[in-house]
Design a protein around this motif. Structure first.
Motif, PDB file in Angstrom:
ATOM      1  N   GLU A  47       0.831  -1.206   0.000  1.00  0.00           N
ATOM      2  CA  GLU A  47       0.000   0.000   0.000  1.00  0.00           C
ATOM      3  C   GLU A  47       0.864   1.254   0.000  1.00  0.00           C
ATOM      4  O   GLU A  47       0.569   2.218  -0.709  1.00  0.00           O
ATOM      5  CB  GLU A  47      -0.943  -0.002   1.190  1.00  0.00           C
ATOM      6  CG  GLU A  47      -2.046  -1.028   1.086  1.00  0.00           C
ATOM      7  CD  GLU A  47      -2.830  -1.223   2.372  1.00  0.00           C
ATOM      8  OE1 GLU A  47      -2.375  -0.762   3.451  1.00  0.00           O
ATOM      9  OE2 GLU A  47      -3.897  -1.854   2.304  1.00  0.00           O
ATOM     10  N   GLU A  48       1.943   1.241   0.771  1.00  0.00           N
ATOM     11  CA  GLU A  48       2.842   2.402   0.806  1.00  0.00           C
ATOM     12  C   GLU A  48       3.542   2.579  -0.533  1.00  0.00           C
ATOM     13  O   GLU A  48       3.674   3.701  -1.028  1.00  0.00           O
ATOM     14  CB  GLU A  48       3.866   2.257   1.936  1.00  0.00           C
ATOM     15  CG  GLU A  48       4.692   3.507   2.126  1.00  0.00           C
ATOM     16  CD  GLU A  48       5.610   3.463   3.340  1.00  0.00           C
ATOM     17  OE1 GLU A  48       6.434   4.385   3.451  1.00  0.00           O
ATOM     18  OE2 GLU A  48       5.506   2.527   4.150  1.00  0.00           O
ATOM     19  N   THR A  50       2.411   1.675  -3.474  1.00  0.00           N
ATOM     20  CA  THR A  50       1.394   2.164  -4.409  1.00  0.00           C
ATOM     21  C   THR A  50       1.138   3.646  -4.208  1.00  0.00           C
ATOM     22  O   THR A  50       1.036   4.414  -5.174  1.00  0.00           O
ATOM     23  CB  THR A  50       0.092   1.356  -4.254  1.00  0.00           C
ATOM     24  OG1 THR A  50       0.372  -0.017  -4.486  1.00  0.00           O
ATOM     25  CG2 THR A  50      -0.977   1.832  -5.210  1.00  0.00           C
ATOM     26  N   SER A  51       1.065   4.057  -2.955  1.00  0.00           N
ATOM     27  CA  SER A  51       0.839   5.472  -2.642  1.00  0.00           C
ATOM     28  C   SER A  51       2.002   6.341  -3.157  1.00  0.00           C
ATOM     29  O   SER A  51       1.780   7.399  -3.760  1.00  0.00           O
ATOM     30  CB  SER A  51       0.682   5.639  -1.134  1.00  0.00           C
ATOM     31  OG  SER A  51       0.614   6.990  -0.786  1.00  0.00           O
ATOM     32  N   ARG A  55       2.259   9.279  -6.320  1.00  0.00           N
ATOM     33  CA  ARG A  55       2.800  10.629  -6.165  1.00  0.00           C
ATOM     34  C   ARG A  55       3.789  10.988  -7.257  1.00  0.00           C
ATOM     35  O   ARG A  55       3.928  12.160  -7.615  1.00  0.00           O
ATOM     36  CB  ARG A  55       3.512  10.772  -4.821  1.00  0.00           C
ATOM     37  CG  ARG A  55       2.591  11.075  -3.696  1.00  0.00           C
ATOM     38  CD  ARG A  55       3.367  11.729  -2.593  1.00  0.00           C
ATOM     39  NE  ARG A  55       3.393  10.861  -1.427  1.00  0.00           N
ATOM     40  CZ  ARG A  55       4.240  10.982  -0.427  1.00  0.00           C
ATOM     41  NH1 ARG A  55       5.165  11.898  -0.450  1.00  0.00           N
ATOM     42  NH2 ARG A  55       4.176  10.174   0.599  1.00  0.00           N
TER      43      ARG A  55
END
Length: 57
Positions: A47-48, A50-51, A55
């Motif tokens: 998840e990190e 992907t985040s 960006r």
């Protein structure tokens, strides 16, 4: 640390966790609690990643 370097670092940790999960699951008496915790950590890493990728566009 740049975002790209952070993504690479997280990717390495994600792969390491995948290997550790595989090793644990192939043991005769795998610790299901430990496997579940490792899978949760792996998901948080994904998840990190992907985040951060979102960006960078």
């Amino acid at each position: 640390m740049t975002i790209e370097a952070r993504i690479r670092e997280l990717g390495n940790r994600h792969r390491s966790l995948e290997d550790a999960i595989h090793r644990e699951m192939t043991r005769p008496l795998a610790d299901s609690i430990q496997v579940r915790e490792m899978k949760q950590r792996k998901l948080r890493l994904k998840e990190e990643i992907t985040s951060l990728q979102a960006r960078t566009g």
